[in-house]
Design a protein around this motif. Structure first.
Motif, mmCIF file in Angstrom:
data_model
loop_
_atom_site.group_PDB
_atom_site.id
_atom_site.type_symbol
_atom_site.label_atom_id
_atom_site.label_comp_id
_atom_site.label_asym_id
_atom_site.label_seq_id
_atom_site.Cartn_x
_atom_site.Cartn_y
_atom_site.Cartn_z
ATOM 1 N N ASN A 5 4.752 -7.600 63.124
ATOM 2 C CA ASN A 5 5.663 -7.755 64.255
ATOM 3 C C ASN A 5 6.790 -6.746 64.172
ATOM 4 N N GLU A 19 10.567 -5.449 66.366
ATOM 5 C CA GLU A 19 11.573 -5.689 67.397
ATOM 6 C C GLU A 19 11.972 -4.335 67.976
ATOM 7 N N SER A 32 18.235 -6.623 72.475
ATOM 8 C CA SER A 32 16.849 -6.777 72.051
ATOM 9 C C SER A 32 15.970 -6.758 73.300
ATOM 10 N N PHE A 33 15.150 -5.709 73.434
ATOM 11 C CA PHE A 33 14.283 -5.599 74.611
ATOM 12 C C PHE A 33 13.103 -6.557 74.513
ATOM 13 N N PHE A 34 12.421 -6.518 73.379
ATOM 14 C CA PHE A 34 11.299 -7.427 73.183
ATOM 15 C C PHE A 34 10.800 -7.354 71.748
ATOM 16 N N PHE A 35 9.966 -8.337 71.411
ATOM 17 C CA PHE A 35 9.268 -8.357 70.129
ATOM 18 C C PHE A 35 7.820 -8.023 70.422
ATOM 19 N N ALA A 36 7.232 -7.183 69.599
ATOM 20 C CA ALA A 36 5.847 -6.765 69.798
ATOM 21 C C ALA A 36 5.023 -7.174 68.579
ATOM 22 N N ARG A 63 2.848 -5.583 80.575
ATOM 23 C CA ARG A 63 4.261 -5.586 80.190
ATOM 24 C C ARG A 63 5.149 -5.488 81.428
ATOM 25 N N ALA A 90 7.868 -8.170 82.937
ATOM 26 C CA ALA A 90 9.259 -7.795 83.232
ATOM 27 C C ALA A 90 9.605 -8.161 84.674
ATOM 28 N N ARG A 108 10.261 -11.866 84.814
ATOM 29 C CA ARG A 108 11.552 -12.227 84.230
ATOM 30 C C ARG A 108 12.695 -11.902 85.187
#
Length: 159
Positions: A66, A68, A81-85, A147, A151, A154
């Motif tokens: 993972n 960030e 924090s844009f996202f966790f991948a 993705r 977005a 959201r």
């Protein structure tokens, strides 16, 4: 490492990659064509892959682990924090596609392994095995489309 060990490692790695979305529409020999041009890298928690502003055109496919994706607000200096991948996702795709500076910093949050493919090595793939490069790009496009769709949702639900 013996030749048999190398062969077994490659076969296992191809199987690992085959289960990732970006490679699902590829045959094993096609995945191997990408592997020949890519590098497998391991990261520990807290280890930085790259920083915002770096000039590098590599794309990273998460084999396991993972990451960030973060930036810093120019107004407040706060971390964003844009996202966790996680497994099967990609990062670094923007610089891979447009050769611009990195727009964010990426940090491992767990022991992780990635497949790193530079734009130059991808361009070699385009020249040498165009069908494989097209399948790879379609896989990338599907991930990016999902993705962007997320977005959009959201944003839609935040208004």
């Amino acid at each position: 490492m013996s030749e048999d060990d190398k062969r077994n490692f490659i076969i296992q790695k191809i199987k690992d990659l085959k289960r990732l979305r970006i490679f699902q529409n590829m045959e094993e020999r096609e995945i191997f064509e990408i592997m020949k041009r890519a590098t497998l890298l391991n990261f520990e928690p807290g280890q930085k892959v790259f920083s915002e502003g770096d000039m590098d055109d590599s794309l990273f496919v998460i084999v396991h682990g993972n990451f960030e994706v973060v930036s810093t607000s120019p107004n407040t200096g706060e971390k964003i924090s844009f996202f966790f991948a996680g497994e099967g996702l990609v990062f670094g795709e923007m610089s891979f596609l447009d050769s611009q500076a990195r727009s964010a910093t990426v940090i491992a949050t767990a022991p992780s392994e990635v497949l790193k493919l530079t734009r130059t090595r991808y361009e070699e793939l385009v020249e040498e095995v165009p069908k494989v490069s097209a399948k790879f790009m379609f896989g990338l496009a599907e991930i990016l489309s999902r993705r962007l769709r997320g977005a959009n949702q959201r944003i839609k639900h935040s208004v």
